[in-house]
Design a protein around this motif. Structure first.
Motif, PDB file in Angstrom:
ATOM      1  N   TYR A  39       0.707  -1.211  -0.103  1.00 18.31           N
ATOM      2  CA  TYR A  39      -0.083  -0.052   0.181  1.00 18.31           C
ATOM      3  C   TYR A  39       0.834   1.210   0.211  1.00 18.31           C
ATOM      4  O   TYR A  39       2.009   1.248   0.461  1.00 18.31           O
ATOM      5  CB  TYR A  39      -0.984   0.254   1.320  1.00 18.31           C
ATOM      6  CG  TYR A  39      -2.109  -0.737   1.084  1.00 18.31           C
ATOM      7  CD1 TYR A  39      -3.286   0.038   0.672  1.00 18.31           C
ATOM      8  CD2 TYR A  39      -2.296  -2.319   1.471  1.00 18.31           C
ATOM      9  CE1 TYR A  39      -4.600  -0.891   0.513  1.00 18.31           C
ATOM     10  CE2 TYR A  39      -3.266  -3.033   1.253  1.00 18.31           C
ATOM     11  CZ  TYR A  39      -4.584  -2.131   0.794  1.00 18.31           C
ATOM     12  OH  TYR A  39      -5.546  -2.969   0.871  1.00 18.31           O
ATOM     13  N   ASN A  51      -3.871   3.511   0.030  1.00 16.15           N
ATOM     14  CA  ASN A  51      -4.165   3.567  -1.396  1.00 16.15           C
ATOM     15  C   ASN A  51      -3.520   2.076  -2.101  1.00 16.15           C
ATOM     16  O   ASN A  51      -2.359   1.996  -1.655  1.00 16.15           O
ATOM     17  CB  ASN A  51      -3.631   4.484  -2.232  1.00 16.15           C
ATOM     18  CG  ASN A  51      -4.414   5.848  -2.003  1.00 16.15           C
ATOM     19  OD1 ASN A  51      -5.580   6.108  -2.163  1.00 16.15           O
ATOM     20  ND2 ASN A  51      -3.674   6.501  -0.927  1.00 16.15           N
ATOM     21  N   ASN A  52      -4.083   1.396  -2.722  1.00 16.13           N
ATOM     22  CA  ASN A  52      -3.432   0.189  -3.633  1.00 16.13           C
ATOM     23  C   ASN A  52      -4.431   0.246  -4.735  1.00 16.13           C
ATOM     24  O   ASN A  52      -5.604  -0.372  -4.804  1.00 16.13           O
ATOM     25  CB  ASN A  52      -3.656  -0.985  -2.818  1.00 16.13           C
ATOM     26  CG  ASN A  52      -3.265  -2.243  -3.458  1.00 16.13           C
ATOM     27  OD1 ASN A  52      -3.680  -2.543  -4.725  1.00 16.13           O
ATOM     28  ND2 ASN A  52      -2.334  -3.068  -2.677  1.00 16.13           N
ATOM     29  N   ASP A  53      -3.776   0.358  -6.024  1.00 16.42           N
ATOM     30  CA  ASP A  53      -4.438   0.620  -7.317  1.00 16.42           C
ATOM     31  C   ASP A  53      -4.864  -0.955  -7.910  1.00 16.42           C
ATOM     32  O   ASP A  53      -5.880  -1.104  -8.565  1.00 16.42           O
ATOM     33  CB  ASP A  53      -3.730   1.265  -8.272  1.00 16.42           C
ATOM     34  CG  ASP A  53      -2.369   0.678  -8.686  1.00 16.42           C
ATOM     35  OD1 ASP A  53      -1.752   0.023  -7.585  1.00 16.42           O
ATOM     36  OD2 ASP A  53      -1.704   1.180  -9.288  1.00 16.42           O
ATOM     37  N   LYS A  54      -3.906  -1.919  -7.083  1.00 13.54           N
ATOM     38  CA  LYS A  54      -4.408  -3.348  -7.789  1.00 13.54           C
ATOM     39  C   LYS A  54      -5.662  -3.858  -7.124  1.00 13.54           C
ATOM     40  O   LYS A  54      -6.724  -4.446  -7.769  1.00 13.54           O
ATOM     41  CB  LYS A  54      -3.487  -4.263  -7.409  1.00 13.54           C
ATOM     42  CG  LYS A  54      -2.038  -4.160  -8.279  1.00 13.54           C
ATOM     43  CD  LYS A  54      -1.056  -5.102  -7.847  1.00 13.54           C
ATOM     44  CE  LYS A  54      -0.128  -5.014  -8.738  1.00 13.54           C
ATOM     45  NZ  LYS A  54       1.211  -6.140  -8.400  1.00 13.54           N
ATOM     46  N   PHE A  55      -6.035  -3.342  -5.745  1.00 17.47           N
ATOM     47  CA  PHE A  55      -7.313  -3.794  -5.151  1.00 17.47           C
ATOM     48  C   PHE A  55      -8.460  -2.478  -5.547  1.00 17.47           C
ATOM     49  O   PHE A  55      -9.449  -2.814  -4.794  1.00 17.47           O
ATOM     50  CB  PHE A  55      -7.212  -3.880  -3.796  1.00 17.47           C
ATOM     51  CG  PHE A  55      -6.462  -5.050  -3.293  1.00 17.47           C
ATOM     52  CD1 PHE A  55      -6.868  -6.530  -3.676  1.00 17.47           C
ATOM     53  CD2 PHE A  55      -5.252  -5.032  -2.424  1.00 17.47           C
ATOM     54  CE1 PHE A  55      -6.357  -7.768  -3.326  1.00 17.47           C
ATOM     55  CE2 PHE A  55      -4.708  -6.222  -2.263  1.00 17.47           C
ATOM     56  CZ  PHE A  55      -5.192  -7.689  -2.489  1.00 17.47           C
ATOM     57  N   GLY A  56      -8.444  -1.365  -6.350  1.00 22.49           N
ATOM     58  CA  GLY A  56      -9.192  -0.763  -6.337  1.00 22.49           C
ATOM     59  C   GLY A  56      -9.379   0.253  -4.798  1.00 22.49           C
ATOM     60  O   GLY A  56     -10.458   0.798  -5.015  1.00 22.49           O
ATOM     61  N   VAL A  57      -8.269   0.246  -3.953  1.00 22.54           N
ATOM     62  CA  VAL A  57      -8.307   0.796  -2.778  1.00 22.54           C
ATOM     63  C   VAL A  57      -8.002   2.300  -2.791  1.00 22.54           C
ATOM     64  O   VAL A  57      -6.912   2.266  -3.242  1.00 22.54           O
ATOM     65  CB  VAL A  57      -7.878   0.227  -1.504  1.00 22.54           C
ATOM     66  CG1 VAL A  57      -7.962   0.878  -0.375  1.00 22.54           C
ATOM     67  CG2 VAL A  57      -8.485  -1.361  -1.431  1.00 22.54           C
ATOM     68  N   SER A  58      -9.015   3.067  -2.725  1.00 26.53           N
ATOM     69  CA  SER A  58      -8.696   4.430  -2.830  1.00 26.53           C
ATOM     70  C   SER A  58      -9.005   5.268  -1.676  1.00 26.53           C
ATOM     71  O   SER A  58     -10.122   5.415  -1.286  1.00 26.53           O
ATOM     72  CB  SER A  58      -8.943   5.120  -4.085  1.00 26.53           C
ATOM     73  OG  SER A  58      -8.864   6.416  -4.216  1.00 26.53           O
TER      74      SER A  58
END
Length: 140
Positions: A39, A51-58
């Motif tokens: 993250y 944030n983690n763009d692979k999980f779509g966590v924004s």
């Protein structure tokens, strides 16, 4: 996953307020894949904005006030910060260079306002000049 440098450039952020971490445990605080999950966290005045763009966590915010305990430990040659956040285990690490960064020091300062950070001797060993000796010692 995006690099911290690229993330800072794209979002016009101060790199001294952005931290990359690898989760070991996160309960339901942040989504985690099998194994370890990376993250990028913006350090705001009152929270970590993860944030983690692979999980779509924004922009999943973790308030510093929700940290109930924190303790450094060394496992498999890595320095980990083991925390309790809202009653759940939240454990993360980062490379040695990042633990020595202004961003890591800021996170420790923010968490330290709400709970004592135990195991600072492990932090000092892992970030000091004799770190290789300690990492080899704790790796076995």
């Amino acid at each position: 996953m995006m690099t911290v440098k690229k993330y800072c450039e794209e979002n016009n952020l101060d790199p001294n307020r952005v931290f990359d971490m690898v989760l070991g445990e996160s309960g339901s605080i942040l989504p985690k894949a099998r194994g370890f999950t990376g993250y990028i966290a913006e350090i705001k005045d009152d929270c970590l904005d993860c944030n983690n763009d692979k999980f779509g966590v924004s922009h999943k915010e973790i308030p510093f006030s929700s940290f109930q305990s924190a303790e450094f430990g060394i496992g498999s040659g890595q320095l980990w910060l083991q925390c309790m956040v809202d009653g759940e285990s939240f454990v993360f690490c980062t490379p040695r260079k990042r633990w020595k960064s202004p961003a890591a020091k800021l996170i420790l300062e923010k968490i330290g306002k709400y709970t004592e950070i135990m195991g600072m001797d492990d932090y000092k060993k892992a970030t000091g000049k004799f770190f290789l000796f300690y990492m080899i010692k704790y790796a076995w």
